[in-house]
Design a protein around this motif. Structure first.
Motif, PDB file in Angstrom:
ATOM      1  N   ASP A  28     -23.018  40.907 -34.129  1.00 38.76           N
ATOM      2  CA  ASP A  28     -21.886  41.678 -33.601  1.00 38.76           C
ATOM      3  C   ASP A  28     -21.675  42.964 -34.396  1.00 38.76           C
ATOM      4  OD1 ASP A  28     -21.445  39.849 -31.601  1.00 38.76           O
ATOM      5  OD2 ASP A  28     -19.736  38.883 -32.576  1.00 38.76           O
ATOM      6  N   ASP A  29     -21.780  42.877 -35.717  1.00 42.73           N
ATOM      7  CA  ASP A  29     -21.584  44.067 -36.553  1.00 42.73           C
ATOM      8  C   ASP A  29     -22.635  45.133 -36.271  1.00 42.73           C
ATOM      9  OD1 ASP A  29     -19.368  42.957 -37.782  1.00 42.73           O
ATOM     10  OD2 ASP A  29     -20.496  42.188 -39.504  1.00 42.73           O
ATOM     11  N   GLU A  32     -21.987  46.617 -32.814  1.00 43.89           N
ATOM     12  CA  GLU A  32     -20.840  47.533 -32.889  1.00 43.89           C
ATOM     13  C   GLU A  32     -21.257  48.869 -33.514  1.00 43.89           C
ATOM     14  OE1 GLU A  32     -16.605  47.579 -35.236  1.00 43.89           O
ATOM     15  OE2 GLU A  32     -17.142  45.733 -34.191  1.00 43.89           O
ATOM     16  N   ASP A  46     -12.197  53.418 -29.903  1.00 42.50           N
ATOM     17  CA  ASP A  46     -12.549  52.368 -30.864  1.00 42.50           C
ATOM     18  C   ASP A  46     -13.440  51.347 -30.179  1.00 42.50           C
ATOM     19  OD1 ASP A  46     -10.965  53.311 -33.058  1.00 42.50           O
ATOM     20  OD2 ASP A  46      -9.190  52.593 -31.988  1.00 42.50           O
ATOM     21  N   GLU A  48     -15.016  47.348 -30.624  1.00 43.79           N
ATOM     22  CA  GLU A  48     -15.037  46.047 -31.291  1.00 43.79           C
ATOM     23  C   GLU A  48     -16.024  45.170 -30.539  1.00 43.79           C
ATOM     24  OE1 GLU A  48     -11.357  44.027 -32.325  1.00 43.79           O
ATOM     25  OE2 GLU A  48     -10.293  45.907 -31.963  1.00 43.79           O
ATOM     26  N   GLU A  50     -17.191  41.014 -30.154  1.00 43.85           N
ATOM     27  CA  GLU A  50     -16.975  39.606 -30.467  1.00 43.85           C
ATOM     28  C   GLU A  50     -17.939  38.777 -29.630  1.00 43.85           C
ATOM     29  OE1 GLU A  50     -13.004  38.118 -30.064  1.00 43.85           O
ATOM     30  OE2 GLU A  50     -12.143  39.865 -31.051  1.00 43.85           O
TER      31      GLU A  50
END
Length: 168
Positions: A28-29, A32, A46, A48, A50
């Motif tokens: 996920d990181d 992103e 922004d 995000e 998940e």
């Protein structure tokens, strides 16, 4: 049924290939980060992530820009994006003509420089008196540093940002 060494090796190799093919893509990181890099320059948006679900938020000036950002996110994430939740808000465009600054006669040169610089900050107004630049209006926290540095570079006696309301 008997397995010879060759059959066993083939089965083991097939299992390893199958398991590695099932391995999930980016974390996920990392996903992103990849999408944020693709959206470079979009400071009001922004991202995000998940479990492969991308959540977009922030504000943009038009519905077209909102859809374009979603498309960029899909393309950047490719097969690692499971879904996209587009919570971006379309806000009314801010007036592009800044309010004129107030200048005393002794500060005409500084005022002209401030007026030129302030075109990039249409949501705030500036006035110049006795070499002091006073700024009022509403501005995002991220832009305050840029505003202050730019005004400081004009070499006034002081820059007064106490009239700025920070927009979240």
């Amino acid at each position: 049924m008997k397995f010879n060494k060759l059959t066993f090796c083939l089965l083991a190799t097939s299992a390893v290939i199958s398991f590695s093919a099932c391995k999930s893509g980016l974390s996920d990181d990392k996903l992103e980060e990849k999408i944020e890099n693709a959206l470079t320059g979009r400071k009001t948006v922004d991202v995000e992530v998940e479990k492969g679900k991308v959540i977009l938020s922030g504000t943009v000036a038009s519905e077209e820009e909102k859809q374009q950002i979603e498309s960029i996110a899909k393309t950047a994430g490719d097969k690692d994006v499971k879904s996209i939740q587009n919570d971006i808000v379309v806000s009314a465009p801010v007036a592009t003509t800044p309010a004129p600054i107030t200048v005393s006669n002794n500060d005409a040169t500084l005022g002209a420089a401030v007026n030129t610089f302030m075109k990039d900050f249409p949501s705030v107004q500036a006035s110049v008196k006795d070499g002091i630049i006073s700024v009022t209006g509403t501005l995002e926290q991220a832009k305050i540093v840029t505003l202050k540095q730019g005004l400081d570079n004009l070499n006034p006696k002081k820059v007064d940002l106490s009239g700025i309301v920070v927009k979240k």
